[in-house]
Design a protein around this motif. Structure first.
Motif, PDB file in Angstrom:
ATOM      1  N   VAL A 121       0.828  -1.212   0.000  1.00  0.00           N
ATOM      2  CA  VAL A 121       0.000   0.000   0.000  1.00  0.00           C
ATOM      3  C   VAL A 121       0.862   1.262   0.000  1.00  0.00           C
ATOM      4  O   VAL A 121       0.658   2.177  -0.804  1.00  0.00           O
ATOM      5  CB  VAL A 121      -0.957  -0.004   1.209  1.00  0.00           C
ATOM      6  N   ASP A 122       1.833   1.317   0.910  1.00  0.00           N
ATOM      7  CA  ASP A 122       2.611   2.549   1.074  1.00  0.00           C
ATOM      8  C   ASP A 122       3.689   2.719   0.007  1.00  0.00           C
ATOM      9  O   ASP A 122       3.801   3.790  -0.608  1.00  0.00           O
ATOM     10  CB  ASP A 122       3.257   2.582   2.460  1.00  0.00           C
ATOM     11  N   GLU A 123       4.491   1.670  -0.193  1.00  0.00           N
ATOM     12  CA  GLU A 123       5.631   1.795  -1.096  1.00  0.00           C
ATOM     13  C   GLU A 123       5.247   1.598  -2.557  1.00  0.00           C
ATOM     14  O   GLU A 123       5.596   2.406  -3.418  1.00  0.00           O
ATOM     15  CB  GLU A 123       6.715   0.781  -0.702  1.00  0.00           C
ATOM     16  N   LEU A 124       4.512   0.510  -2.824  1.00  0.00           N
ATOM     17  CA  LEU A 124       4.234   0.145  -4.209  1.00  0.00           C
ATOM     18  C   LEU A 124       3.130   1.012  -4.819  1.00  0.00           C
ATOM     19  O   LEU A 124       3.351   1.710  -5.811  1.00  0.00           O
ATOM     20  CB  LEU A 124       3.859  -1.340  -4.258  1.00  0.00           C
ATOM     21  N   LEU A 125       1.947   0.976  -4.211  1.00  0.00           N
ATOM     22  CA  LEU A 125       0.824   1.732  -4.768  1.00  0.00           C
ATOM     23  C   LEU A 125       0.981   3.234  -4.541  1.00  0.00           C
ATOM     24  O   LEU A 125       0.643   4.038  -5.418  1.00  0.00           O
ATOM     25  CB  LEU A 125      -0.494   1.254  -4.151  1.00  0.00           C
ATOM     26  N   GLY A 126       1.502   3.604  -3.375  1.00  0.00           N
ATOM     27  CA  GLY A 126       1.605   5.019  -3.045  1.00  0.00           C
ATOM     28  C   GLY A 126       2.793   5.708  -3.676  1.00  0.00           C
ATOM     29  O   GLY A 126       2.645   6.562  -4.552  1.00  0.00           O
ATOM     30  N   ARG A 127       4.013   5.309  -3.264  1.00  0.00           N
ATOM     31  CA  ARG A 127       5.205   6.028  -3.714  1.00  0.00           C
ATOM     32  C   ARG A 127       5.640   5.656  -5.125  1.00  0.00           C
ATOM     33  O   ARG A 127       6.086   6.514  -5.884  1.00  0.00           O
ATOM     34  CB  ARG A 127       6.349   5.781  -2.733  1.00  0.00           C
ATOM     35  N   THR A 128       5.544   4.370  -5.482  1.00  0.00           N
ATOM     36  CA  THR A 128       6.027   3.945  -6.797  1.00  0.00           C
ATOM     37  C   THR A 128       5.042   4.280  -7.912  1.00  0.00           C
ATOM     38  O   THR A 128       5.407   4.902  -8.913  1.00  0.00           O
ATOM     39  CB  THR A 128       6.316   2.428  -6.806  1.00  0.00           C
ATOM     40  N   LEU A 129       3.780   3.871  -7.757  1.00  0.00           N
ATOM     41  CA  LEU A 129       2.787   4.076  -8.816  1.00  0.00           C
ATOM     42  C   LEU A 129       1.969   5.353  -8.632  1.00  0.00           C
ATOM     43  O   LEU A 129       1.292   5.786  -9.568  1.00  0.00           O
ATOM     44  CB  LEU A 129       1.850   2.869  -8.884  1.00  0.00           C
ATOM     45  N   GLU A 141      -7.271   3.707 -13.103  1.00  0.00           N
ATOM     46  CA  GLU A 141      -7.633   4.559 -14.230  1.00  0.00           C
ATOM     47  C   GLU A 141      -7.439   3.834 -15.562  1.00  0.00           C
ATOM     48  O   GLU A 141      -8.332   3.823 -16.414  1.00  0.00           O
ATOM     49  CB  GLU A 141      -6.803   5.844 -14.200  1.00  0.00           C
ATOM     50  N   GLU A 142      -6.266   3.219 -15.755  1.00  0.00           N
ATOM     51  CA  GLU A 142      -5.949   2.605 -17.046  1.00  0.00           C
ATOM     52  C   GLU A 142      -5.734   1.103 -16.908  1.00  0.00           C
ATOM     53  O   GLU A 142      -5.141   0.626 -15.937  1.00  0.00           O
ATOM     54  CB  GLU A 142      -4.694   3.252 -17.634  1.00  0.00           C
ATOM     55  N   ARG A 143      -6.207   0.368 -17.901  1.00  0.00           N
ATOM     56  CA  ARG A 143      -6.098  -1.091 -17.885  1.00  0.00           C
ATOM     57  C   ARG A 143      -4.643  -1.560 -17.838  1.00  0.00           C
ATOM     58  O   ARG A 143      -4.321  -2.563 -17.192  1.00  0.00           O
ATOM     59  CB  ARG A 143      -6.782  -1.664 -19.128  1.00  0.00           C
ATOM     60  N   SER A 144      -3.744  -0.845 -18.502  1.00  0.00           N
ATOM     61  CA  SER A 144      -2.338  -1.251 -18.570  1.00  0.00           C
ATOM     62  C   SER A 144      -1.656  -1.236 -17.209  1.00  0.00           C
ATOM     63  O   SER A 144      -0.588  -1.835 -17.035  1.00  0.00           O
ATOM     64  CB  SER A 144      -1.573  -0.337 -19.532  1.00  0.00           C
ATOM     65  N   THR A 145      -2.267  -0.567 -16.245  1.00  0.00           N
ATOM     66  CA  THR A 145      -1.682  -0.503 -14.902  1.00  0.00           C
ATOM     67  C   THR A 145      -1.825  -1.830 -14.160  1.00  0.00           C
ATOM     68  O   THR A 145      -1.007  -2.158 -13.297  1.00  0.00           O
ATOM     69  CB  THR A 145      -2.362   0.611 -14.078  1.00  0.00           C
ATOM     70  N   ILE A 146      -2.843  -2.615 -14.499  1.00  0.00           N
ATOM     71  CA  ILE A 146      -3.162  -3.830 -13.736  1.00  0.00           C
ATOM     72  C   ILE A 146      -2.029  -4.859 -13.758  1.00  0.00           C
ATOM     73  O   ILE A 146      -1.596  -5.319 -12.688  1.00  0.00           O
ATOM     74  CB  ILE A 146      -4.490  -4.438 -14.221  1.00  0.00           C
ATOM     75  N   PRO A 147      -1.493  -5.252 -14.932  1.00  0.00           N
ATOM     76  CA  PRO A 147      -0.388  -6.228 -14.900  1.00  0.00           C
ATOM     77  C   PRO A 147       0.862  -5.688 -14.215  1.00  0.00           C
ATOM     78  O   PRO A 147       1.634  -6.456 -13.632  1.00  0.00           O
ATOM     79  CB  PRO A 147      -0.130  -6.532 -16.383  1.00  0.00           C
ATOM     80  N   ILE A 148       1.053  -4.373 -14.255  1.00  0.00           N
ATOM     81  CA  ILE A 148       2.202  -3.778 -13.567  1.00  0.00           C
ATOM     82  C   ILE A 148       2.051  -3.947 -12.060  1.00  0.00           C
ATOM     83  O   ILE A 148       3.000  -4.309 -11.356  1.00  0.00           O
ATOM     84  CB  ILE A 148       2.332  -2.282 -13.934  1.00  0.00           C
ATOM     85  N   ILE A 149       0.839  -3.706 -11.557  1.00  0.00           N
ATOM     86  CA  ILE A 149       0.583  -3.875 -10.123  1.00  0.00           C
ATOM     87  C   ILE A 149       0.822  -5.327  -9.713  1.00  0.00           C
ATOM     88  O   ILE A 149       1.446  -5.605  -8.680  1.00  0.00           O
ATOM     89  CB  ILE A 149      -0.859  -3.457  -9.772  1.00  0.00           C
ATOM     90  N   VAL A 164       3.207 -14.941  -1.814  1.00  0.00           N
ATOM     91  CA  VAL A 164       3.122 -16.273  -2.407  1.00  0.00           C
ATOM     92  C   VAL A 164       2.457 -16.211  -3.776  1.00  0.00           C
ATOM     93  O   VAL A 164       2.919 -16.818  -4.744  1.00  0.00           O
ATOM     94  CB  VAL A 164       2.343 -17.225  -1.475  1.00  0.00           C
ATOM     95  N   SER A 165       1.355 -15.478  -3.866  1.00  0.00           N
ATOM     96  CA  SER A 165       0.639 -15.330  -5.130  1.00  0.00           C
ATOM     97  C   SER A 165      -0.231 -14.081  -5.055  1.00  0.00           C
ATOM     98  O   SER A 165      -0.407 -13.494  -3.979  1.00  0.00           O
ATOM     99  CB  SER A 165      -0.221 -16.565  -5.435  1.00  0.00           C
ATOM    100  N   VAL A 166      -0.773 -13.686  -6.211  1.00  0.00           N
ATOM    101  CA  VAL A 166      -1.617 -12.490  -6.286  1.00  0.00           C
ATOM    102  C   VAL A 166      -2.913 -12.837  -7.005  1.00  0.00           C
ATOM    103  O   VAL A 166      -2.893 -13.389  -8.111  1.00  0.00           O
ATOM    104  CB  VAL A 166      -0.907 -11.343  -7.036  1.00  0.00           C
ATOM    105  N   ASP A 167      -4.044 -12.543  -6.362  1.00  0.00           N
ATOM    106  CA  ASP A 167      -5.359 -12.668  -6.983  1.00  0.00           C
ATOM    107  C   ASP A 167      -5.916 -11.259  -7.147  1.00  0.00           C
ATOM    108  O   ASP A 167      -5.871 -10.460  -6.209  1.00  0.00           O
ATOM    109  CB  ASP A 167      -6.314 -13.489  -6.111  1.00  0.00           C
ATOM    110  N   GLN A 168      -6.434 -10.945  -8.336  1.00  0.00           N
ATOM    111  CA  GLN A 168      -6.953  -9.599  -8.530  1.00  0.00           C
ATOM    112  C   GLN A 168      -8.268  -9.615  -9.297  1.00  0.00           C
ATOM    113  O   GLN A 168      -8.502 -10.459 -10.161  1.00  0.00           O
ATOM    114  CB  GLN A 168      -5.918  -8.724  -9.248  1.00  0.00           C
ATOM    115  N   SER A 169      -9.128  -8.681  -8.935  1.00  0.00           N
ATOM    116  CA  SER A 169     -10.399  -8.478  -9.646  1.00  0.00           C
ATOM    117  C   SER A 169     -10.570  -6.979  -9.882  1.00  0.00           C
ATOM    118  O   SER A 169     -11.622  -6.408  -9.604  1.00  0.00           O
ATOM    119  CB  SER A 169     -11.564  -9.040  -8.827  1.00  0.00           C
ATOM    120  N   LEU A 170      -9.504  -6.365 -10.358  1.00  0.00           N
ATOM    121  CA  LEU A 170      -9.490  -4.923 -10.555  1.00  0.00           C
ATOM    122  C   LEU A 170     -10.272  -4.517 -11.807  1.00  0.00           C
ATOM    123  O   LEU A 170     -10.182  -5.173 -12.849  1.00  0.00           O
ATOM    124  CB  LEU A 170      -8.048  -4.422 -10.675  1.00  0.00           C
TER     125      LEU A 170
END
Length: 230
Positions: A154-162, A185-193, A204-210
């Motif tokens: 939340v803090d480093e990846l979504l907040g400061r990086t993206l 906002e943009e679809r291309s952001t999802i695989p980056i996240i 271990v793994s990532v599940d997303q429904s963004l």
């Protein structure tokens, strides 16, 4: 986000043996330091071999090296080198495999697995022993608490990086499994996240429904889509 390096997880205060150390001294040092193997180092503190509990047990029981078999009878062949060993230099395994402090823990784990070893002495650019890293050391990041993993995402990846809008993506972590929901906002952001989350130690793994507001992967941008239903 980067995985940790060997320098961050290795043991720095390493018990060692000299080449001329007697086998009794080696056995005492293994027991006293509560370790299963000792790097054997020369006068310049350069590792030249490894001597382990298994080596001592083979010597005591008169057993051969693990791969030493009598091909005709299918029984263990006598290893006279092991039987005649008197010092660490006589019994140690060579050549010694080593790691560098800058290696990532993922590549180091793969190296250990490929070579079938349990630990690696760590050397600097001069070949001097600076630590030792074991399989249990490499597993340590997997033991991170779920709340620590979530905080980093939340803090480093979504907040400061993206630099995403706070609260736009909901993050939950359970037993190292990251679940992402909400909208970007943009679809291309999802695989980056997803990729960045997977790079966080302990994940271990990532599940997303963004969902996404704009499909910037299409020539004509479409809006208000669910990522699971392109």
């Amino acid at each position: 986000m980067m995985h940790r390096t060997v320098a961050e997880v290795m043991t720095r205060d390493v018990a060692t043996a000299s080449p001329e150390a007697s086998l009794k001294t080696v056995a005492w040092s293994l027991a006293y330091n509560d370790v299963s193997a000792l790097p054997v180092v020369d006068a310049h503190h350069h590792p030249i071999g490894i001597v382990s509990e298994a080596d001592l047990l083979r010597r005591q029981a008169g057993l051969p090296e693990a791969e030493g078999r009598d091909q005709l009878r299918g029984t263990a062949a006598v290893d006279h080198r092991t039987m005649d060993a008197r010092t660490a230099a006589d019994l140690m395994s060579t050549p010694v495999l080593t790691a560098r402090p800058s290696w990532g823990i993922v590549e180091t784990a793969r190296f250990l697995n490929e070579r079938g070893v349990k630990r690696l002495p760590v050397i600097d650019d001069t070949g001097t022993l600076v630590g030792i890293v074991s399989r249990s050391d490499l597993l340590r990041p997997m033991l991170r608490r779920d709340d620590a993993i979530r905080e980093e995402i939340v803090d480093e990846l979504l907040g400061r990086t993206l630099r995403l809008t706070p609260g736009g993506v909901t993050v939950t972590v359970q037993e190292g499994v990251v679940t992402l929901s909400g909208m970007v906002e943009e679809r291309s952001t999802i695989p980056i996240i997803e990729l960045l989350c997977l790079s966080v130690d302990g994940v271990v793994s990532v599940d997303q429904s963004l969902a996404y507001a704009v499909d910037d992967l299409q020539p004509d941008h479409e809006s208000a889509h669910d990522a699971d239903n392109p």
